[in-house]
Design an enzyme around this catalytic site. Structure first.
Site, PDB file in Angstrom:
ATOM      1  N   ASP A 139       0.904  -1.254   0.214  1.00  0.00           N
ATOM      2  CA  ASP A 139       0.168   0.126   0.024  1.00  0.00           C
ATOM      3  C   ASP A 139       0.911   1.413  -0.091  1.00  0.00           C
ATOM      4  OD1 ASP A 139      -2.218  -1.675   0.045  1.00  0.00           O
ATOM      5  OD2 ASP A 139      -3.075  -0.620   1.777  1.00  0.00           O
ATOM      6  N   CYS A 190       1.085  -8.464   4.546  1.00  0.00           N
ATOM      7  CA  CYS A 190       0.715  -7.134   4.466  1.00  0.00           C
ATOM      8  C   CYS A 190      -0.892  -6.586   3.988  1.00  0.00           C
ATOM      9  CB  CYS A 190       1.504  -6.145   3.475  1.00  0.00           C
ATOM     10  SG  CYS A 190       3.410  -6.077   3.951  1.00  0.00           S
ATOM     11  N   LYS A 226      -4.020  -5.945   2.586  1.00  0.00           N
ATOM     12  CA  LYS A 226      -5.286  -6.692   2.140  1.00  0.00           C
ATOM     13  C   LYS A 226      -4.919  -8.278   1.930  1.00  0.00           C
ATOM     14  CE  LYS A 226      -6.232  -2.713   1.793  1.00  0.00           C
ATOM     15  NZ  LYS A 226      -4.972  -2.396   2.322  1.00  0.00           N
ATOM     16  N   CYS A 251       5.511  -2.473   7.818  1.00  0.00           N
ATOM     17  CA  CYS A 251       5.809  -1.428   8.464  1.00  0.00           C
ATOM     18  C   CYS A 251       5.647  -1.234  10.113  1.00  0.00           C
ATOM     19  CB  CYS A 251       5.184  -0.197   7.709  1.00  0.00           C
ATOM     20  SG  CYS A 251       5.469  -0.221   6.057  1.00  0.00           S
ATOM     21  N   GLU A 304      -6.800   4.744  -0.038  1.00  0.00           N
ATOM     22  CA  GLU A 304      -6.511   5.200   1.387  1.00  0.00           C
ATOM     23  C   GLU A 304      -5.816   6.639   1.265  1.00  0.00           C
ATOM     24  OE1 GLU A 304      -4.754   1.286   3.902  1.00  0.00           O
ATOM     25  OE2 GLU A 304      -3.332   2.537   3.109  1.00  0.00           O
ATOM     26  N   SER A 339      -5.117   5.008   5.866  1.00  0.00           N
ATOM     27  CA  SER A 339      -3.865   3.861   6.314  1.00  0.00           C
ATOM     28  C   SER A 339      -4.053   3.899   7.743  1.00  0.00           C
ATOM     29  CB  SER A 339      -2.799   4.457   5.885  1.00  0.00           C
ATOM     30  OG  SER A 339      -1.643   3.866   6.489  1.00  0.00           O
TER      31      SER A 339
END
Length: 550
Positions: A78, A119, A121, A192, A440, A466
């Site tokens: 993303d 991550c 989705k 992240c 997002e 996000s």
């Protein structure tokens, strides 16, 4: 076993011949066939280490007496897709991933599945597909990224890249500092660093009993992650032999555990979409009312980045998800898990937790959970805000609307310094159907924060945010603009009131004003009418029901 359909009996001689052509030994034919759904890719930092994890999962399956088969699943980062047309494919990729799991698992008659994911989705999409197939499954999330370092300060993706764009534009940092942040903010592979969507979903998968204990918080670069992958491979074989299916685990009670943990962690607002979509596939009735009810009754215990000071590595060393669930105590149902122990047994084994990172219910970060559901004339079907990430002085706010029909237009205005204190930035036609894909809005929200406006400006959208977003940002407004929601008829200067403590979102317009605007204002044509996104726009439901397909 399911796999007997492709390997047993005289009539399956051609099937076996092809399996031998794939390299199988005759001894493999009597073992459970286990699919390893791997979302490995070179371009997603949360997934680049999965080749090694695949090896350890394979070893575990072989050691446990199973036959492993790796197959690929698409993955989108993303952060890389953010801020341009590519982001429109992020949420829709969830449905592609679910379809992929269903298709490959059924076509090959697998007896069990390892979901190697990390991550955004990808994790919910894999779980959704596995629930359709309903063969035994274990989720192995590849682990969080370590924080970066600049002098004595720890760095993270959101504050030190996305928000740094606004800081640089406002003249708050130099070009030398900007370059350093860009190079050092993300120093390792992994999802992240904060409690963004990827890590939140990993934590909720563990809370639902689909991952081994501490899987969600074990860092990507730790060899412990390899041991978790190996043990997951071993255990899936036993689950396959005993036919312990995901629908045995993903129940009303285990989903309530996930919702409650979400509130205690201050997780991503995207979990509202994903948990409802998972519940839909599991046949469990979960709605926005459940999020509201559980949030009101669950204290926010962990001050996690982006709004707080702790990172996933801190949460892991503080005791991880078992420690947070133990702190929630009797609010957690005693549900079964893939490791063979119940939730309460796992909680009872916690020997240490860090009280600075995981607060007690008697001394929480906030009395209510991290997510709030708002209603009002602007959102009769609901809207979502990560209330734990909102500054206290912005929990109630009345401002004048500044309306944009796309994220790009809003971003241009923000960077051009056209947004003033007291405004409510409205970004519409970015919902599930109108976007399409419900992009997002991290770039505009981060720019607002970086420019120091987050204590003076709010943002509302029928799109989403996000997990790294912070500030008074209300998303998932339903009905969306493309479905004729009131957000489609807002104009610059309208007075909008956000009242998070009282869970309301309203615009000061009379019924006559609204009726007149509906007569005189027209909606723009659909942005995309062909290809996958064109089909997605026609099939997707409202964000208030999880943006699942009709």
């Amino acid at each position: 076993m399911h796999s007997d359909q492709i390997k047993k009996g005289l009539e399956r001689m051609p099937n076996r011949a092809l399996l031998y052509a794939a390299g199988l030994h005759p001894s493999h034919m009597d073992r459970p066939f286990i699919g390893i759904a791997s979302s490995y890719t070179d371009i997603v930092p949360g997934h680049t280490q999965m080749r090694n994890l695949e090896r350890y999962v394979e070893r575990g399956i072989e050691n446990g007496g199973g036959t492993p088969f790796i197959f690929g699943v698409p993955a989108i980062c993303d952060g890389i897709a953010m801020g341009h047309a590519g982001m429109a494919f992020s949420l829709p990729s969830r449905e592609l991933i679910a379809d992929t799991i269903e298709t490959i698992a059924r076509a090959n008659a697998f007896d069990g599945l390892i979901l190697l994911t990390n991550c955004d989705k990808i994790t919910p999409g894999m779980i959704m597909g596995a629930l359709r197939v309903n063969v035994p499954v274990i989720v192995v999330t590849a682990g969080p990224m370590m924080t970066g370092r600049h002098e004595k300060r720890r760095l993270n993706l959101i504050t030190d890249t996305f928000e740094a764009v606004g800081q640089f534009k406002a003249g708050l940092i130099t070009e030398e500092t900007r370059q350093t942040l860009e190079a050092e903010a993300c120093p390792t592979c992994g999802s992240c660093q904060g409690m963004y969507t990827a890590n939140t979903m990993a934590c909720l998968a563990e809370a639902m009993g689909l991952s081994l204990p501490t899987c969600a918080t074990t860092m990507a670069v730790l060899t412990k992650k390899l041991r978790i992958a190996y043990e997951s491979g071993q255990k899936i074989v036993g689950l396959a032999r005993n036919k312990v299916t995901p629908k045995d685990l993903v129940t009303r009670k285990s989903m309530e555990n996930a919702l409650r943990l979400d509130m205690a962690l201050g997780g991503s607002s995207n979990t509202v979409l994903h948990l409802m979509a998972i519940a839909h596939e599991a046949g469990v009735d979960i709605s926005l009312k459940d999020f509201d009810r559980i949030s009101r009754a669950t204290p926010h215990l962990c001050s996690m980045n982006p709004a707080g000071k702790w990172y996933m590595e801190d949460l892991h060393h503080a005791g991880g998800i078992p420690a947070v669930m133990r702190m929630l105590g009797k609010q957690i149902h005693d549900t079964p898990t893939v490791c063979g122990k119940t939730a309460h047994q796992i909680m009872a084994e916690v020997k240490y937790y860090d009280a600075d990172v995981i607060k007690s219910p008697e001394n929480p970060e906030h009395k209510e959970g991290g997510i709030a559901i708002l209603h009002g004339n602007l959102a009769p079907d609901g809207a979502v805000v990560k209330q734990s990430a909102v500054e206290p002085e912005m929990l109630t706010f009345t401002g004048t609307a500044k309306v944009f029909n796309s994220e790009e237009d809003a971003m241009k205005a923000i960077l051009a310094k056209e947004i003033e204190k007291g405004m409510v930035v409205v970004i519409r036609y970015e919902g599930p159907s109108g976007g399409p894909g419900m992009r997002e809005m991290l770039s505009p929200t981060a720019a607002i924060v970086g420019m120091g406006l987050h204590k003076h400006v709010a943002l509302i959208t029928d799109g989403r945010f996000s997990g790294g977003t912070r500030g008074p940002c209300i998303g998932h407004i339903s009905p969306e603009a493309a479905a004729g929601g009131l957000i489609a008829y807002l104009k610059d200067g309208d007075a909008i009131t956000i009242d998070i403590p009282n869970k309301t979102l309203d615009v000061k317009l009379s019924e006559a004003d609204i009726a007149d605007r509906k007569k005189t204002m027209t909606m723009p044509p659909p942005k995309i009418q062909t290809g996958y996104l064109g089909r997605y726009a026609r099939l997707v439901t409202s964000a208030s029901t999880g943006a699942v397909f009709k």
